[in-house]
Design a protein around this motif. Structure first.
Motif, PDB file in Angstrom:
ATOM      1  N   ARG A  23       0.831  -1.198   0.000  1.00 59.71           N
ATOM      2  CA  ARG A  23       0.000   0.000   0.000  1.00 59.71           C
ATOM      3  C   ARG A  23       0.875   1.261   0.000  1.00 59.71           C
ATOM      4  N   ALA A  24       1.882   1.256   0.852  1.00 59.99           N
ATOM      5  CA  ALA A  24       2.782   2.411   0.935  1.00 59.99           C
ATOM      6  C   ALA A  24       3.568   2.592  -0.357  1.00 59.99           C
ATOM      7  N   GLU A  25       3.987   1.503  -0.971  1.00 56.11           N
ATOM      8  CA  GLU A  25       4.743   1.572  -2.223  1.00 56.11           C
ATOM      9  C   GLU A  25       3.881   2.130  -3.351  1.00 56.11           C
ATOM     10  N   ILE A  26       2.612   1.727  -3.411  1.00 61.02           N
ATOM     11  CA  ILE A  26       1.704   2.208  -4.457  1.00 61.02           C
ATOM     12  C   ILE A  26       1.551   3.723  -4.375  1.00 61.02           C
ATOM     13  N   ARG A  27       1.479   4.239  -3.170  1.00 56.28           N
ATOM     14  CA  ARG A  27       1.281   5.677  -2.976  1.00 56.28           C
ATOM     15  C   ARG A  27       2.432   6.516  -3.550  1.00 56.28           C
ATOM     16  N   LYS A  28       3.609   5.915  -3.658  1.00 58.85           N
ATOM     17  CA  LYS A  28       4.752   6.658  -4.197  1.00 58.85           C
ATOM     18  C   LYS A  28       4.566   7.006  -5.675  1.00 58.85           C
ATOM     19  N   HIS A  29       3.777   6.191  -6.393  1.00 58.07           N
ATOM     20  CA  HIS A  29       3.600   6.388  -7.831  1.00 58.07           C
ATOM     21  C   HIS A  29       2.191   6.859  -8.185  1.00 58.07           C
ATOM     22  N   GLN A  30       1.353   7.062  -7.202  1.00 57.37           N
ATOM     23  CA  GLN A  30      -0.062   7.324  -7.451  1.00 57.37           C
ATOM     24  C   GLN A  30      -0.299   8.744  -7.963  1.00 57.37           C
ATOM     25  N   VAL A  31      -1.074   8.839  -9.068  1.00 62.85           N
ATOM     26  CA  VAL A  31      -1.472  10.149  -9.595  1.00 62.85           C
ATOM     27  C   VAL A  31      -2.989  10.324  -9.571  1.00 62.85           C
ATOM     28  N   LEU A  32      -3.745   9.236  -9.430  1.00 57.79           N
ATOM     29  CA  LEU A  32      -5.202   9.291  -9.335  1.00 57.79           C
ATOM     30  C   LEU A  32      -5.647   8.574  -8.071  1.00 57.79           C
ATOM     31  N   ASP A  33      -6.615   9.154  -7.352  1.00 56.38           N
ATOM     32  CA  ASP A  33      -7.115   8.477  -6.160  1.00 56.38           C
ATOM     33  C   ASP A  33      -8.266   7.541  -6.527  1.00 56.38           C
ATOM     34  N   PHE A  34      -8.599   6.668  -5.592  1.00 62.32           N
ATOM     35  CA  PHE A  34      -9.534   5.573  -5.857  1.00 62.32           C
ATOM     36  C   PHE A  34     -10.882   6.076  -6.360  1.00 62.32           C
ATOM     37  N   TRP A  35     -11.497   7.023  -5.681  1.00 61.44           N
ATOM     38  CA  TRP A  35     -12.852   7.446  -6.051  1.00 61.44           C
ATOM     39  C   TRP A  35     -12.866   8.299  -7.318  1.00 61.44           C
ATOM     40  N   ARG A  36     -11.785   8.975  -7.606  1.00 59.18           N
ATOM     41  CA  ARG A  36     -11.709   9.680  -8.884  1.00 59.18           C
ATOM     42  C   ARG A  36     -11.693   8.682 -10.034  1.00 59.18           C
ATOM     43  N   ILE A  37     -11.005   7.578  -9.848  1.00 59.46           N
ATOM     44  CA  ILE A  37     -10.983   6.513 -10.853  1.00 59.46           C
ATOM     45  C   ILE A  37     -12.383   5.943 -11.047  1.00 59.46           C
ATOM     46  N   ILE A  38     -13.049   5.610  -9.941  1.00 61.91           N
ATOM     47  CA  ILE A  38     -14.389   5.029 -10.004  1.00 61.91           C
ATOM     48  C   ILE A  38     -15.359   5.982 -10.697  1.00 61.91           C
ATOM     49  N   ASP A  39     -15.319   7.267 -10.339  1.00 63.76           N
ATOM     50  CA  ASP A  39     -16.214   8.252 -10.952  1.00 63.76           C
ATOM     51  C   ASP A  39     -15.994   8.341 -12.452  1.00 63.76           C
ATOM     52  N   SER A  40     -14.728   8.313 -12.872  1.00 63.87           N
ATOM     53  CA  SER A  40     -14.415   8.383 -14.295  1.00 63.87           C
ATOM     54  C   SER A  40     -14.980   7.180 -15.042  1.00 63.87           C
ATOM     55  N   ILE A  41     -14.811   5.990 -14.468  1.00 63.68           N
ATOM     56  CA  ILE A  41     -15.274   4.761 -15.121  1.00 63.68           C
ATOM     57  C   ILE A  41     -16.794   4.732 -15.218  1.00 63.68           C
ATOM     58  N   GLU A  42     -17.479   5.099 -14.142  1.00 66.82           N
ATOM     59  CA  GLU A  42     -18.936   5.060 -14.145  1.00 66.82           C
ATOM     60  C   GLU A  42     -19.507   6.094 -15.118  1.00 66.82           C
ATOM     61  N   THR A  43     -18.934   7.296 -15.132  1.00 67.38           N
ATOM     62  CA  THR A  43     -19.389   8.334 -16.057  1.00 67.38           C
ATOM     63  C   THR A  43     -19.173   7.923 -17.503  1.00 67.38           C
ATOM     64  N   ASN A  44     -18.006   7.341 -17.781  1.00 67.55           N
ATOM     65  CA  ASN A  44     -17.689   6.895 -19.131  1.00 67.55           C
ATOM     66  C   ASN A  44     -18.643   5.795 -19.587  1.00 67.55           C
ATOM     67  N   PHE A  45     -18.996   4.881 -18.697  1.00 66.42           N
ATOM     68  CA  PHE A  45     -19.875   3.774 -19.057  1.00 66.42           C
ATOM     69  C   PHE A  45     -21.281   4.269 -19.391  1.00 66.42           C
ATOM     70  N   LYS A  46     -21.732   5.298 -18.690  1.00 61.83           N
ATOM     71  CA  LYS A  46     -23.082   5.815 -18.893  1.00 61.83           C
ATOM     72  C   LYS A  46     -23.187   6.699 -20.133  1.00 61.83           C
ATOM     73  N   SER A  47     -22.043   7.049 -20.701  1.00 59.68           N
ATOM     74  CA  SER A  47     -22.047   7.845 -21.926  1.00 59.68           C
ATOM     75  C   SER A  47     -22.383   6.942 -23.105  1.00 59.68           C
ATOM     76  N   ASN A  48     -23.404   7.290 -23.873  1.00 57.89           N
ATOM     77  CA  ASN A  48     -23.886   6.416 -24.951  1.00 57.89           C
ATOM     78  C   ASN A  48     -23.588   6.966 -26.346  1.00 57.89           C
ATOM     79  N   THR A  49     -22.726   7.980 -26.409  1.00 56.86           N
ATOM     80  CA  THR A  49     -22.458   8.589 -27.709  1.00 56.86           C
ATOM     81  C   THR A  49     -21.515   7.718 -28.533  1.00 56.86           C
ATOM     82  N   ASP A  50     -21.666   7.761 -29.802  1.00 57.85           N
ATOM     83  CA  ASP A  50     -20.785   7.019 -30.722  1.00 57.85           C
ATOM     84  C   ASP A  50     -19.727   7.933 -31.327  1.00 57.85           C
ATOM     85  N   GLY A  51     -19.731   9.188 -30.928  1.00 62.05           N
ATOM     86  CA  GLY A  51     -18.779  10.114 -31.508  1.00 62.05           C
ATOM     87  C   GLY A  51     -17.524  10.200 -30.725  1.00 62.05           C
TER      88      GLY A  51
END
Length: 325
Positions: A297-325
């Motif tokens: 856990r401590a080692e991961i934090r040394k390289h971390q640029v995104l936090d857990f919930w920011r990642i989750i929010d990005s994935i959920e928002t992207n999945f709900k996007s239905n555009t083909d463009g």
């Protein structure tokens, strides 16, 4: 002749006592490799099988390269041996119980040329043709536990690739250099389960995305080599242990203390009352590895640029996007 613009690909298949699975599914992999417009090599890592898998491969599939372990080392080390032997930068991991469609490779590989994409998952189908939920992964806190969001094939309202938390280790395309930079699958989770979840999270925390590509498809058999070769109680105990370790390694401290720890206590009491010995053993097995999880856990934090919930929010928002463009 190989077409320009299609980089070489290495397919890595770990195998343990899966001679019948290889005979059934490897011809589909070979057909897909031949259909891929670029060069493609296939490596099967025989992980100490006692069913003659390696001998069968050399006799019946001479075009396939065989890497052999004298003893069984587990899924992660089988994959690592295959990665070490592979010359290509773009790799595909396939379990021996996975049957790919003929044209599944190129749609995966085209994404890996983007510098921020670490891995790509195909759409995983059951044997009856239904979309398997392992194709797309995202999680939220519910009732004191980290739980997968439910979805079905109707949610894929477009053919646009979707961000995903991680790709199943049984069918994934990824970059070798990124896999090596992450240290591959961690020994914390040996002998199996949760390695792919952890790997995807570590990649995301570095800003490296995982995608689901619906245009690429594979069929996953219901019963694979682990369930056939390992006692059911051991499989479940390992699942329980590794899920705890995954949460302790990756979840934000605030969520661990406010939600997960109370949830653990409540569930532990219920399991005790039900005399669920396997669950209890899995929990204490995880506790024994807690110091290692905290070090990682401590080692991961040394390289971390995104936090857990920011990642989750990005994935959920992207999945709900239905555009083909």
């Amino acid at each position: 002749m190989d077409k320009p613009g299609f980089p070489p690909v290495g397919v890595i298949i770990p195998n343990f006592n899966g001679v019948h699975l290889l005979r059934r599914n490897l011809p589909f992999v070979i057909t897909a490799a031949a259909a891929y417009p670029g060069a493609c090599s296939i490596i099967v890592v025989d992980d100490g099988s006692g069913d003659g898998s390696a001998e069968m491969l050399r006799a019946e599939f001479p075009s396939v390269r065989v890497v052999s372990h004298e003893t069984n080392r587990g899924f992660a080390e089988a994959i690592h041996s295959g990665v070490e032997a592979a010359e290509a930068e773009f790799l595909i991991f396939l379990n021996s119980d996975v049957r790919p469609h003929e044209d599944f490779m190129a749609p995966l590989i085209r994404h890996l040329e983007k510098t921020d994409v670490f891995s790509v998952s195909p759409l995983v189908l059951d044997e009856d043709g239904r979309v398997n939920p392992v194709s797309w992964r995202c999680y939220r806190m519910k009732r004191g536990r980290l739980r997968a969001l439910r979805w079905n094939s109707d949610d894929l309202k477009s053919t646009v690739p979707k961000e995903s938390l991680f790709a199943s280790g049984g069918s994934v395309a990824l970059r070798k250099s990124m896999f090596m930079a992450l240290g591959g699958y961690l020994p914390l989770y040996k002998p199996f389960y949760s390695e792919d979840f952890d790997l995807g999270l570590r990649a995301w925390k570095r800003g490296w995305r995982t995608l689901l590509e619906p245009a690429s498809r594979v069929v996953h058999e219901r019963k694979g080599s682990i369930s056939e070769n390992v006692a059911a109680d051991r499989v479940r105990k390992t699942r329980v242990r590794n899920r705890f370790l995954l949460e302790w390694t990756h979840m934000p401290g605030k969520d661990l203390m406010l939600f997960l720890v109370p949830g653990y206590l409540s569930q532990f009491i219920r399991r005790l009352l039900r005399l669920d010995v396997v669950y209890v053993k899995g929990f204490f097995a995880a506790l024994r590895r807690l110091p290692e999880a905290l070090r990682i856990r401590a080692e991961i934090r040394k390289h971390q640029v995104l936090d857990f919930w920011r990642i989750i929010d990005s994935i959920e928002t992207n999945f709900k996007s239905n555009t083909d463009g």
